[in-house]
Design a protein around this motif. Structure first.
Motif, PDB file in Angstrom:
ATOM      1  N   ILE A  14     -13.029  25.766  33.138  1.00 23.26           N
ATOM      2  CA  ILE A  14     -12.828  24.357  32.634  1.00 23.26           C
ATOM      3  C   ILE A  14     -12.840  23.168  33.775  1.00 23.26           C
ATOM      4  N   PHE A  15     -11.922  24.240  34.685  1.00 24.40           N
ATOM      5  CA  PHE A  15     -11.294  22.899  35.286  1.00 24.40           C
ATOM      6  C   PHE A  15     -12.563  22.452  35.791  1.00 24.40           C
ATOM      7  N   GLU A  16     -13.617  22.671  36.501  1.00 23.63           N
ATOM      8  CA  GLU A  16     -15.210  22.184  37.038  1.00 23.63           C
ATOM      9  C   GLU A  16     -15.610  21.448  36.181  1.00 23.63           C
ATOM     10  N   ASN A  17     -15.194  21.433  34.980  1.00 22.83           N
ATOM     11  CA  ASN A  17     -15.621  20.660  33.632  1.00 22.83           C
ATOM     12  C   ASN A  17     -14.781  19.328  33.612  1.00 22.83           C
ATOM     13  N   THR A  18     -13.472  19.491  33.444  1.00 27.62           N
ATOM     14  CA  THR A  18     -12.715  18.083  33.350  1.00 27.62           C
ATOM     15  C   THR A  18     -13.079  17.511  34.570  1.00 27.62           C
ATOM     16  N   ILE A  19     -12.702  18.365  35.647  1.00 26.08           N
ATOM     17  CA  ILE A  19     -12.727  17.410  36.905  1.00 26.08           C
ATOM     18  C   ILE A  19     -14.181  16.353  37.409  1.00 26.08           C
ATOM     19  N   CYS A  20     -14.572  17.348  36.401  1.00 25.61           N
ATOM     20  CA  CYS A  20     -16.640  16.604  37.051  1.00 25.61           C
ATOM     21  C   CYS A  20     -16.701  15.021  35.537  1.00 25.61           C
ATOM     22  N   ALA A  21     -16.071  15.653  34.429  1.00 28.58           N
ATOM     23  CA  ALA A  21     -16.599  15.007  33.250  1.00 28.58           C
ATOM     24  C   ALA A  21     -14.683  13.235  33.722  1.00 28.58           C
ATOM     25  N   ALA A  22     -14.433  13.975  34.437  1.00 27.98           N
ATOM     26  CA  ALA A  22     -12.983  13.053  34.894  1.00 27.98           C
ATOM     27  C   ALA A  22     -13.631  12.034  36.053  1.00 27.98           C
ATOM     28  N   GLY A  23     -14.430  12.381  36.557  1.00 30.09           N
ATOM     29  CA  GLY A  23     -15.025  11.941  37.515  1.00 30.09           C
ATOM     30  C   GLY A  23     -16.462  10.615  37.183  1.00 30.09           C
ATOM     31  N   LEU A  24     -16.422  10.973  36.446  1.00 26.00           N
ATOM     32  CA  LEU A  24     -17.983  10.487  35.826  1.00 26.00           C
ATOM     33  C   LEU A  24     -17.381   9.383  35.164  1.00 26.00           C
ATOM     34  N   VAL A  25     -16.381   9.908  33.809  1.00 22.70           N
ATOM     35  CA  VAL A  25     -15.443   8.062  33.375  1.00 22.70           C
ATOM     36  C   VAL A  25     -14.775   7.314  34.887  1.00 22.70           C
ATOM     37  N   LEU A  26     -14.316   7.819  35.794  1.00 29.36           N
ATOM     38  CA  LEU A  26     -13.759   7.341  36.359  1.00 29.36           C
ATOM     39  C   LEU A  26     -14.087   6.796  37.405  1.00 29.36           C
ATOM     40  N   THR A  27     -15.562   7.413  37.868  1.00 28.32           N
ATOM     41  CA  THR A  27     -16.711   5.979  38.568  1.00 28.32           C
ATOM     42  C   THR A  27     -17.420   5.163  38.000  1.00 28.32           C
ATOM     43  N   THR A  28     -17.501   5.636  36.703  1.00 26.04           N
ATOM     44  CA  THR A  28     -18.306   4.100  35.717  1.00 26.04           C
ATOM     45  C   THR A  28     -17.412   3.351  35.766  1.00 26.04           C
ATOM     46  N   VAL A  29     -15.919   3.529  35.432  1.00 24.59           N
ATOM     47  CA  VAL A  29     -15.579   2.427  34.865  1.00 24.59           C
ATOM     48  C   VAL A  29     -14.643   1.404  36.622  1.00 24.59           C
ATOM     49  N   LEU A  30     -14.586   2.551  37.838  1.00 30.13           N
ATOM     50  CA  LEU A  30     -14.793   1.967  38.180  1.00 30.13           C
ATOM     51  C   LEU A  30     -15.946   0.370  38.548  1.00 30.13           C
ATOM     52  N   VAL A  31     -17.097   1.350  38.873  1.00 30.53           N
ATOM     53  CA  VAL A  31     -17.945   0.319  38.681  1.00 30.53           C
ATOM     54  C   VAL A  31     -18.506  -1.226  38.160  1.00 30.53           C
ATOM     55  N   PHE A  32     -18.128  -0.760  36.519  1.00 27.61           N
ATOM     56  CA  PHE A  32     -18.374  -2.177  35.667  1.00 27.61           C
ATOM     57  C   PHE A  32     -16.871  -2.381  35.984  1.00 27.61           C
ATOM     58  N   ALA A  33     -16.032  -2.359  36.673  1.00 24.05           N
ATOM     59  CA  ALA A  33     -15.066  -3.284  36.705  1.00 24.05           C
ATOM     60  C   ALA A  33     -14.552  -4.087  38.008  1.00 24.05           C
ATOM     61  N   GLN A  34     -15.873  -3.579  39.196  1.00 24.76           N
ATOM     62  CA  GLN A  34     -16.426  -4.231  40.307  1.00 24.76           C
ATOM     63  C   GLN A  34     -16.999  -5.425  39.427  1.00 24.76           C
ATOM     64  N   VAL A  35     -18.031  -4.889  38.963  1.00 24.26           N
ATOM     65  CA  VAL A  35     -19.493  -5.542  38.573  1.00 24.26           C
ATOM     66  C   VAL A  35     -18.478  -6.556  37.166  1.00 24.26           C
ATOM     67  N   VAL A  36     -18.054  -6.391  36.228  1.00 24.81           N
ATOM     68  CA  VAL A  36     -17.243  -7.903  35.758  1.00 24.81           C
ATOM     69  C   VAL A  36     -16.166  -8.594  36.645  1.00 24.81           C
ATOM     70  N   ASN A  37     -16.115  -8.097  37.805  1.00 24.23           N
ATOM     71  CA  ASN A  37     -15.260  -8.727  38.889  1.00 24.23           C
ATOM     72  C   ASN A  37     -16.096 -10.038  39.588  1.00 24.23           C
ATOM     73  N   ARG A  38     -16.976  -9.529  40.134  1.00 23.64           N
ATOM     74  CA  ARG A  38     -18.045  -9.616  41.168  1.00 23.64           C
ATOM     75  C   ARG A  38     -18.836 -11.289  40.457  1.00 23.64           C
ATOM     76  N   TYR A  39     -18.890 -10.987  39.046  1.00 27.14           N
ATOM     77  CA  TYR A  39     -20.180 -10.793  38.327  1.00 27.14           C
ATOM     78  C   TYR A  39     -20.049 -12.442  37.412  1.00 27.14           C
ATOM     79  N   TRP A  40     -18.711 -11.841  36.665  1.00 26.09           N
ATOM     80  CA  TRP A  40     -18.450 -12.668  35.551  1.00 26.09           C
ATOM     81  C   TRP A  40     -16.381 -13.402  35.818  1.00 26.09           C
ATOM     82  N   LEU A  41     -15.938 -12.820  36.890  1.00 22.81           N
ATOM     83  CA  LEU A  41     -15.363 -13.678  36.758  1.00 22.81           C
ATOM     84  C   LEU A  41     -15.391 -14.457  37.604  1.00 22.81           C
TER      85      LEU A  41
END
Length: 179
Positions: A14-41
């Motif tokens: 449960i720990f591994e699944n939760t941490i890995c899923a949270a990491g995937l979501v967090l990394t995706t959000v950070l990369v998405f925010a960086q792309v939006v900041n750099r190319y749109w804003l």
């Protein structure tokens, strides 16, 4: 005792699944925010991509332990499917998988002292990122040690489970035939 151990294994899963899923979501959000900041804003936040890289590396290391748990990278499928196909090869296939896991355990134990040395150094002398000044990059080395320990645990667990299954399927039925 067996139920306590199985609960412990389940908690780790449960720990591994939760941490890995949270990491995937967090990394995706950070990369998405960086792309939006750099190319749109057109407002680049320099440290955002470094933070995403640190998080990606951290969670990728934990995902290695998760794939060890599900035996995702400890077998060579092409070799296995070529030489051990068919029901008549099931016994040999089971032995081959156990041997591969045992070899993996030996290799991981060989790396353990080196990784432990790096981890102790990382704990003693923390190093911080250049752009993300609060991020202790030594955490990545500590995570690597945790990944190795979890991988060893999962591999040993898998070998024991496979050995028990092998005994139930091939050893015990043969000995009961003579009775």
């Amino acid at each position: 005792m067996k139920n306590l151990y199985l609960r412990f294994v389940r908690l780790i899963e449960i720990f591994e699944n939760t941490i890995c899923a949270a990491g995937l979501v967090l990394t995706t959000v950070l990369v998405f925010a960086q792309v939006v900041n750099r190319y749109w804003l057109h407002f680049e936040i320099m440290w955002l991509s470094d933070l995403a890289l640190y998080f990606f590396t951290f969670f990728m290391l934990l995902a290695i332990a998760l794939t060890t748990r599900v035996e995702g990278h400890t077998s060579v499928d092409v070799f296995l499917e070529t030489f051990f196909k068919g029901e008549h090869m099931a016994k040999s296939r089971a032995i081959y998988i156990m041997i591969l896991n045992l070899i993996s355990i030996v290799i991981m134990f060989a790396f353990l002292p080196v990784v432990l040395k790096f981890t102790l150094r990382a704990i003693t002398y923390p190093e911080y990122g250049t752009l993300v000044r609060w991020f202790n990059t030594s955490w990545l080395v500590e995570c690597m040690f945790m990944m190795l320990v979890l991988s060893i645990f999962h591999s040993i667990h898998n070998v024991v489970v496979k050995f028990i299954d092998y005994r139930r399927q091939y050893v015990i039925p043969v000995s009961q035939e003579g009775k």
